[in-house]
Structure formats: structure tokens, C-alpha cells
Design a protein around this motif. Structure first.
Motif, PDB file in Angstrom:
ATOM      1  N   GLY A 173      23.666  53.912  45.473  1.00  0.00           N
ATOM      2  CA  GLY A 173      22.470  53.080  45.527  1.00  0.00           C
ATOM      3  C   GLY A 173      22.383  52.099  44.376  1.00  0.00           C
ATOM      4  N   LYS A 174      23.253  52.272  43.396  1.00  0.00           N
ATOM      5  CA  LYS A 174      23.248  51.389  42.224  1.00  0.00           C
ATOM      6  C   LYS A 174      24.111  50.163  42.522  1.00  0.00           C
ATOM      7  CE  LYS A 174      23.356  53.467  38.383  1.00  0.00           C
ATOM      8  NZ  LYS A 174      23.829  54.333  37.289  1.00  0.00           N
ATOM      9  N   THR A 175      23.479  49.000  42.565  1.00  0.00           N
ATOM     10  CA  THR A 175      24.225  47.783  42.852  1.00  0.00           C
ATOM     11  C   THR A 175      25.205  47.459  41.732  1.00  0.00           C
ATOM     12  OG1 THR A 175      22.225  46.994  43.941  1.00  0.00           O
ATOM     13  CG2 THR A 175      23.981  45.400  43.618  1.00  0.00           C
ATOM     14  N   ALA A 176      24.827  47.827  40.495  1.00  0.00           N
ATOM     15  CA  ALA A 176      25.667  47.574  39.311  1.00  0.00           C
ATOM     16  C   ALA A 176      25.889  46.090  39.095  1.00  0.00           C
ATOM     17  CB  ALA A 176      27.000  48.316  39.404  1.00  0.00           C
ATOM     18  N   PRO A 199      24.129  65.825  47.718  1.00  0.00           N
ATOM     19  CA  PRO A 199      24.550  64.421  47.680  1.00  0.00           C
ATOM     20  C   PRO A 199      23.746  63.551  46.719  1.00  0.00           C
ATOM     21  CG  PRO A 199      23.131  64.782  49.564  1.00  0.00           C
ATOM     22  CD  PRO A 199      23.248  66.122  48.856  1.00  0.00           C
ATOM     23  N   GLN A 200      22.871  64.138  45.906  1.00  0.00           N
ATOM     24  CA  GLN A 200      21.992  63.301  45.089  1.00  0.00           C
ATOM     25  C   GLN A 200      22.776  62.413  44.119  1.00  0.00           C
ATOM     26  OE1 GLN A 200      18.672  62.963  45.619  1.00  0.00           O
ATOM     27  NE2 GLN A 200      18.931  61.245  44.212  1.00  0.00           N
ATOM     28  N   ALA A 201      23.771  63.009  43.444  1.00  0.00           N
ATOM     29  CA  ALA A 201      24.571  62.204  42.509  1.00  0.00           C
ATOM     30  C   ALA A 201      25.304  61.088  43.238  1.00  0.00           C
ATOM     31  CB  ALA A 201      25.572  63.101  41.774  1.00  0.00           C
ATOM     32  N   LEU A 202      25.778  61.402  44.432  1.00  0.00           N
ATOM     33  CA  LEU A 202      26.462  60.393  45.234  1.00  0.00           C
ATOM     34  C   LEU A 202      25.497  59.283  45.641  1.00  0.00           C
ATOM     35  CD1 LEU A 202      28.997  59.474  46.783  1.00  0.00           C
ATOM     36  CD2 LEU A 202      28.224  60.875  48.693  1.00  0.00           C
ATOM     37  N   LYS A 203      24.292  59.655  46.057  1.00  0.00           N
ATOM     38  CA  LYS A 203      23.296  58.660  46.455  1.00  0.00           C
ATOM     39  C   LYS A 203      22.909  57.779  45.269  1.00  0.00           C
ATOM     40  CE  LYS A 203      20.262  61.475  48.218  1.00  0.00           C
ATOM     41  NZ  LYS A 203      19.003  61.894  48.868  1.00  0.00           N
ATOM     42  N   ASP A 204      22.745  58.397  44.121  1.00  0.00           N
ATOM     43  CA  ASP A 204      22.382  57.614  42.934  1.00  0.00           C
ATOM     44  C   ASP A 204      23.471  56.593  42.605  1.00  0.00           C
ATOM     45  OD1 ASP A 204      20.077  59.085  42.772  1.00  0.00           O
ATOM     46  OD2 ASP A 204      20.808  60.438  41.213  1.00  0.00           O
ATOM     47  N   LEU A 205      24.718  57.016  42.747  1.00  0.00           N
ATOM     48  CA  LEU A 205      25.827  56.133  42.399  1.00  0.00           C
ATOM     49  C   LEU A 205      25.983  55.011  43.416  1.00  0.00           C
ATOM     50  CD1 LEU A 205      28.131  55.609  40.442  1.00  0.00           C
ATOM     51  CD2 LEU A 205      29.570  57.113  41.814  1.00  0.00           C
ATOM     52  N   PRO A 252      24.717  61.374  28.281  1.00  0.00           N
ATOM     53  CA  PRO A 252      26.157  61.289  28.582  1.00  0.00           C
ATOM     54  C   PRO A 252      26.439  61.143  30.076  1.00  0.00           C
ATOM     55  CG  PRO A 252      25.760  62.964  26.916  1.00  0.00           C
ATOM     56  CD  PRO A 252      24.411  62.512  27.380  1.00  0.00           C
ATOM     57  N   GLU A 253      25.620  61.811  30.912  1.00  0.00           N
ATOM     58  CA  GLU A 253      25.832  61.750  32.360  1.00  0.00           C
ATOM     59  C   GLU A 253      25.515  60.365  32.905  1.00  0.00           C
ATOM     60  OE1 GLU A 253      24.093  64.100  30.827  1.00  0.00           O
ATOM     61  OE2 GLU A 253      25.549  65.757  30.984  1.00  0.00           O
ATOM     62  N   THR A 254      24.366  59.804  32.504  1.00  0.00           N
ATOM     63  CA  THR A 254      23.998  58.491  33.025  1.00  0.00           C
ATOM     64  C   THR A 254      24.914  57.401  32.484  1.00  0.00           C
ATOM     65  OG1 THR A 254      22.345  58.230  31.252  1.00  0.00           O
ATOM     66  CG2 THR A 254      21.589  59.144  33.358  1.00  0.00           C
ATOM     67  N   ALA A 255      25.380  57.558  31.252  1.00  0.00           N
ATOM     68  CA  ALA A 255      26.327  56.582  30.702  1.00  0.00           C
ATOM     69  C   ALA A 255      27.637  56.603  31.480  1.00  0.00           C
ATOM     70  CB  ALA A 255      26.584  56.878  29.222  1.00  0.00           C
ATOM     71  N   ASN A 256      28.100  57.795  31.829  1.00  0.00           N
ATOM     72  CA  ASN A 256      29.340  57.901  32.600  1.00  0.00           C
ATOM     73  C   ASN A 256      29.154  57.345  34.002  1.00  0.00           C
ATOM     74  OD1 ASN A 256      32.135  58.977  32.902  1.00  0.00           O
ATOM     75  ND2 ASN A 256      31.148  60.266  34.446  1.00  0.00           N
ATOM     76  N   SER A 257      27.985  57.617  34.603  1.00  0.00           N
ATOM     77  CA  SER A 257      27.715  57.090  35.937  1.00  0.00           C
ATOM     78  C   SER A 257      27.690  55.567  35.930  1.00  0.00           C
ATOM     79  CB  SER A 257      26.375  57.636  36.446  1.00  0.00           C
ATOM     80  OG  SER A 257      26.040  57.091  37.695  1.00  0.00           O
ATOM     81  N   LEU A 308      22.816  47.915  48.938  1.00  0.00           N
ATOM     82  CA  LEU A 308      22.958  48.814  50.091  1.00  0.00           C
ATOM     83  C   LEU A 308      21.843  49.855  50.055  1.00  0.00           C
ATOM     84  CD1 LEU A 308      26.827  49.450  50.017  1.00  0.00           C
ATOM     85  CD2 LEU A 308      25.582  47.915  51.534  1.00  0.00           C
ATOM     86  N   ALA A 309      21.160  49.987  51.175  1.00  0.00           N
ATOM     87  CA  ALA A 309      20.096  50.980  51.294  1.00  0.00           C
ATOM     88  C   ALA A 309      20.583  52.143  52.148  1.00  0.00           C
ATOM     89  CB  ALA A 309      18.853  50.351  51.925  1.00  0.00           C
ATOM     90  N   ILE A 310      20.176  53.358  51.793  1.00  0.00           N
ATOM     91  CA  ILE A 310      20.543  54.546  52.563  1.00  0.00           C
ATOM     92  C   ILE A 310      19.554  54.679  53.716  1.00  0.00           C
ATOM     93  CG2 ILE A 310      20.805  57.056  52.499  1.00  0.00           C
ATOM     94  CD1 ILE A 310      21.487  56.762  49.520  1.00  0.00           C
ATOM     95  N   VAL A 311      20.051  54.516  54.936  1.00  0.00           N
ATOM     96  CA  VAL A 311      19.173  54.558  56.108  1.00  0.00           C
ATOM     97  C   VAL A 311      19.319  55.864  56.887  1.00  0.00           C
ATOM     98  CG1 VAL A 311      19.121  52.065  56.351  1.00  0.00           C
ATOM     99  CG2 VAL A 311      20.887  53.356  57.526  1.00  0.00           C
ATOM    100  N   GLU A 312      20.337  56.644  56.569  1.00  0.00           N
ATOM    101  CA  GLU A 312      20.513  57.930  57.249  1.00  0.00           C
ATOM    102  C   GLU A 312      21.270  58.878  56.328  1.00  0.00           C
ATOM    103  OE1 GLU A 312      21.841  58.020  61.437  1.00  0.00           O
ATOM    104  OE2 GLU A 312      23.356  59.440  60.773  1.00  0.00           O
ATOM    105  N   GLU A 313      20.856  60.125  56.325  1.00  0.00           N
ATOM    106  CA  GLU A 313      21.497  61.124  55.473  1.00  0.00           C
ATOM    107  C   GLU A 313      21.554  62.460  56.211  1.00  0.00           C
ATOM    108  OE1 GLU A 313      20.501  63.670  51.408  1.00  0.00           O
ATOM    109  OE2 GLU A 313      19.429  61.817  51.847  1.00  0.00           O
TER     110      GLU A 313
END
Length: 524
Positions: free
Chosen positions: A204-207, A196-202, A324-329, A343-348
């Protein structure tokens, strides 16, 4: 009622066969076989409890909503005062203790200032969001009401839920479960995602993208903010001082795509504004040619280039040592919209696929045992008519799987339970029909008349009984969530297919046999 013209036979069997064929890719998948790549591949999606995957619990803080509303109100007040005619001059602006207070230079402007501010205090809701007080006849103090903060938090969480949904859908995942939990939490479950790391990174990004003018180092530092450079920009440990108000936010973005700068072959993100955002951006760059402005993402500076010329095309380019990956993200995050609140991840939790495979095996075992028991009982009790019911039962299971695959529905563990229940309930219609035919034969009716009356009279009770079950299933789907919806989907589709196969298909098979064999008696 037992007459079936050729076109109707072809239609009924064709519909049954088409729905059954749609189930083949899912059956191949469960059996571990490879479905031919050149053929259509509709499949029943497996839920988190069957396919494994990732579970995240996200939480927002009410304090962040309060701080953001306070900043928005300050900028609104400044714009209103500047736009007044004549201009209302203010000073000694403070946002301490969660309140916005400011002093009017001319006490005679108090009524005009109050008249300008009061219309924006309620916002777009029926809830009074702010309270206004006048202190010492010259200072205005704006305080956030609890009801206003609660309403703003609810709106922010509703918007955040949709942003999270869009971001996950952009990743190409299948049937994620995204629901609110309580006032400040969002549950995210993504089947089949073991890392789930890519999902968490995405997520967790407020953008929150902002364009702010860099403050003049020789000028006054009042009304400025300091932001650090983002890691990897080549300015690690350095900071940029920008004007706190008067910039442009990324709320007006209409598109964001990853690309490559042809001049240096570096990955960039190309963004496009809507009409309002493009006009603001053009005004900002036109009035500040030759000055630097900072591109800030989630409180970190990506770059601080000079404005060499006005940018009036409604588009811009963001660079910042992207891969390329971070630009797409980043493009996905910007395209799906900024989160209105961090949003903070409080449980995984990560659910392994082994647990799901074991659930599938046990569910298939339960289905097999239930099917064999039902088939044995029907054949032993009703003979030939029990065989027809068995054929209808097999068609029912295949049609149910096929329609779920066609609709892209997700099968969860409760859904398997719904399958097992459907198998048992599918033959109810045939039991009612066969028992009614027995009664008609016992009354002395001829074979054809008894069969026709049995189907006609029993069908009324069958449709009425199943209609109530469909209503219950629809209610479960409408008001339930997650696995409950999965159960409701299987239940409703299973009821429809079981009535079709148990009544219409068996009547078609019985009618064909009666016309061909013309029996004087039947064993039922």
C-alpha cells in the motif's frame, strides 16, 4: 542395444540416485519429520491452495495517472519555456478540467512555443498522447488523448507489477503469484503467509519520495502545495508549505538501506542517487544553502531540515522517528522503486493451511490408489517385466520430486493432478515395449533378439508420442498462469523422467538379467 558398459551403468544409476536423494527433504516435510539442519534442504514449494496463504487484489485509478501526467507536462513546459533563447514568458497557468493551459505574454512567441512543445507531445510511443490548441492567438491548451492515457495506464501497471514483485521478493517469500488482471488490477498470492498485514502495509506504500524546497512564508503562495507531517514525527497536525515544482523525485535512487544515526542512535534510511540524481541533488542543495527543504514520502512530510551545506556526494539520509522495522520496510519500498500509480486493496482473502493439508492428504491418497492399481496390473500382466516397470515407476516419482525441488518449482493442487496423471502415463512406455516383445516372440525370434527389437521399435513410437505431450505442456506453461503453469511443470518434467525410467532404466535392468540368467524363454 542391450549392451551397457560399466561407465554407462554407473552414470545412469548415479543420475537416478542423485535425483531421488533430492526428493528426500520434501518427503520428510510431508511426513512431518525434521530434515537434518546441516544438510542441503531443497524442497518443493507448496502453492497457495496447498500451503494456505494470502490473496490480495490491488487496483489503480486512471484518474491518478491523468493527474500525474498533467503535473509532469506542466513542469516540462515550464522548463522548455525557461530554456528557450530568448526566454518565452508565460502566465495564467491552469490545470483545471484535466487540461494544461497557459497564456503567452507575447503573442509573437506562439510559433516558437508550439515548436518546442510539439516534439514532447508524442512521448516515446507511436500513440499521440496530447492535443494542442491555440485559443485567441495567445493561449495554448494541452489536452490528454484517451489513447495516450490508456497507453500511460498500461505502462504504469506493467511497471507497478514489477515493483510489487520486487517488494515481495525482498520479504523472502516463496514463489508468489503476481499477475495483472484486466487493465487496472494486480492479483497477489503469497503461499504460507497467514498474517498479511505487513504485506499490505508494504504494497500500500507508493514510496513516492520527493525533496521540495519549503516556500517562503512571506512570499507569494502561488505555485505552492501544502503537505501534512507524517504521524509519529512529533509534528502531528502541522503542515508544511512547499514549492510545487522544481524539486527532486526519488526516481534516480540506486540504493536504500536501513541504518542507525551514530549521533542520536535513531533508525534512519540511507539513500544513494545515480549520477543524474546526485547532480540534481548537489545543485539543489548548493543553490539553497541555509534554506529548509522537505522530505516528502507519499504526500506526507517526514522531516524539513535546513540545508547547512551542499550535499555533493550523491547520498543522503532520511530520518523521521523510524523503528528498525519501519526503516527496513521503507528501505525495501525505496529500493524496489516507487509505484508509478497508487494501488488500493479492493479484495483480501486468507486461505487456511487446513484446506491445503486436506488437499495434500487426498492427493496422496489418489496417488497411492492409482499406484497400487497400476503396479498390480503390470505385475499380473507382465510378470518379471512388470516388476521392472514398478521399480521404474518408483524411481520416476522420486526423480520428479527431486527435480522439482532442485528447480524450486511450486506444487499446486493441479500439480498433484499432474502427478496422478504422470503415474498412469509412466507405464505406457513399458506396455508398448512389453507388447512388442510378445509379438516378436510370437513370430519366433529368440529371447535376446525379441527383447532388443521390442525396445528398439517401441522406443520410436514412445518418443514421438511424448514429444507431442511435451509441446502441449510447454504451450500451457508459456500461455497459462498460476495453477495452470504448475500443472504444466509437473506434466513436462514427469514426461521426461517417465521416458528415462520407463525406457532406459528398465532396459538396463532387463539387459542385466538376460546376461546373468540367459533364459531360453520368458513369460511376458
Amino acid at each position: 542395444m542391450l549392451e551397457f558398459p560399466l561407465w554407462k551403468k554407473l552414470w545412469l544409476w548415479g543420475l537416478t540416485l542423485a535425483a531421488a536423494v533430492l526428493a528426500l527433504p520434501s518427503l520428510f516435510n510431508v511426513s512431518g519429520l525434521d530434515w537434518p539442519s546441516g544438510l542441503p534442504n531443497p524442497q518443493v514449494n507448496l502453492g497457495l491452495d496447498l500451503a494456505g496463504g494470502s490473496h490480495l487484489l490491488l487496483e489503480a485509478k486512471a484518474a491518478d495517472v491523468r493527474a500525474q501526467r498533467l503535473e509532469n507536462m506542466e513542469e516540462t513546459v515550464r522548463q522548455l519555456m525557461r530554456g528557450a533563447s530568448p526566454r518565452i514568458r508565460i502566465g495564467d497557468v491552469s490545470t483545471a478540467d484535466g487540461q494544461l493551459s497557459f497564456m503567452l505574454e507575447n503573442a509573437a512567441d506562439i510559433d516558437r512555443a508550439r515548436g518546442l512543445i510539439e516534439p514532447v507531445m508524442q512521448g516515446n510511443t507511436t500513440v499521440r498522447e496530447w492535443e494542442l490548441q491555440v485559443v485567441d492567438g495567445q493561449r495554448i491548451v494541452l489536452s490528454q488523448t484517451d489513447a495516450g492515457v490508456e497507453q500511460a495506464l498500461d505502462d504504469a501497471m506493467a511497471s507497478a507489477t514489477e515493483v510489487v514483485r520486487r517488494r515481495i521478493d525482498e520479504l523472502g517469500t516463496r514463489e508468489p503469484t503476481i499477475i495483472r488482471q484486466g487493465a487496472t488490477r494486480i492479483v497477489v498470492q503469497v503461499p504460507g503467509l497467514q498474517d498479511p498485514q505487513a504485506l499490505k502495509d508494504l504494497l500500500g506504500k507508493t514510496a513516492q519520495l520527493e525533496f521540495k524546497l519549503v516556500a517562503d512564508p512571506a512570499g507569494s503562495q502561488v505555485g505552492t502545495e501544502i503537505f501534512p507531517y507524517a504521524p509519529g514525527t512529533g509534528f502531528d497536525g502541522q503542515f508544511v508549505t512547499v514549492r510545487r515544482l522544481g524539486g527532486i523525485r526519488g526516481d534516480n535512487l540506486t540504493d536504500a538501506k536501513a541504518g542507525v544515526n551514530p549521533e542520536n542512535n535513531q533508525s534512519v534510511v540511507n539513500i544513494t542517487f545515480d549520477g543524474q540524481g546526485g547532480a540534481k541533488f548537489a545543485k539543489l542543495t548548493t543553490e539553497n544553502v541555509g534554506k529548509p527543504f522537505a522530505i516528502i514520502l507519499d504526500q506526507q512530510v517526514l522531516s524539513a531540515p535546513n540545508i547547512n551545506e551542499p550535499i555533493i556526494g550523491g547520498s543522503a539520509q532520511i530520518s523521521g522517528s523510524f523503528t528498525p522495522e519501519t526503516a527496513n520496510s521503507l528501505a525495501i519500498a525505496l529500493r524496489s522503486g516507487a509505484l508509478p500509480v497508487p494501488l488500493a486493496i479492493v479484495e483480501e482473502r486468507t486461505v487456511g493451511p487446513d484446506l491445503g493439508a486436506d488437499s495434500i492428504r487426498k492427493g496422496l491418497l489418489a496417488m497411492a490408489i492409482g499406484s497400487i492399481a497400476v503396479i498390480a496390473l503390470m505385475i499380473a500382466t507382465y510378470g518379471r517385466f512388470g516388476v521392472y516397470a514398478t521399480i521404474a515407476l518408483a524411481c520416476n516419482v522420486l526423480m520428479l520430486l527431486g527435480l522439482m525441488a532442485l528447480g524450486g518449482f511450486t506444487l499446486t493442487l493441479p500439480g498433484i493432478a499432474g502427478f496422478v496423471i504422470t503415474i498412469g502415463a509412466a507405464v505406457d512406455a513399458n506396455v508398448l515395449i512389453n507388447e512388442r516383445i510378445r509379438e516378436e516372440r510370437a513370430r519366433g525370434r529368440r529371447v535376446v533378439a525379441a527383447v532388443e527389437t521390442g525396445y528398439k521399435e517401441a522406443s520410436r513410437a514412445i518418443f514421438d508420442a511424448n514429444l507431442t505431450n511435451v509441446i502441449s505442456g510447454v504451450a500451457l506453461f508459456a500461455f497459462g498462469s498460476g495453477p495452470v503453469k504448475g500443472f504444466a511443470v509437473v506434466l513436462v518434467i514427469g514426461i521426461i523422467t517417465s521416458v528415462f525410467t520407463g525406457v532406459t532404466l528398465t532396459r538396463l535392468m532387463v539387459a542385466g538379467w538376460l546376461r546373468k540368467a540367459r533364459p531360453n524363454d520368458i513369460l511376458i
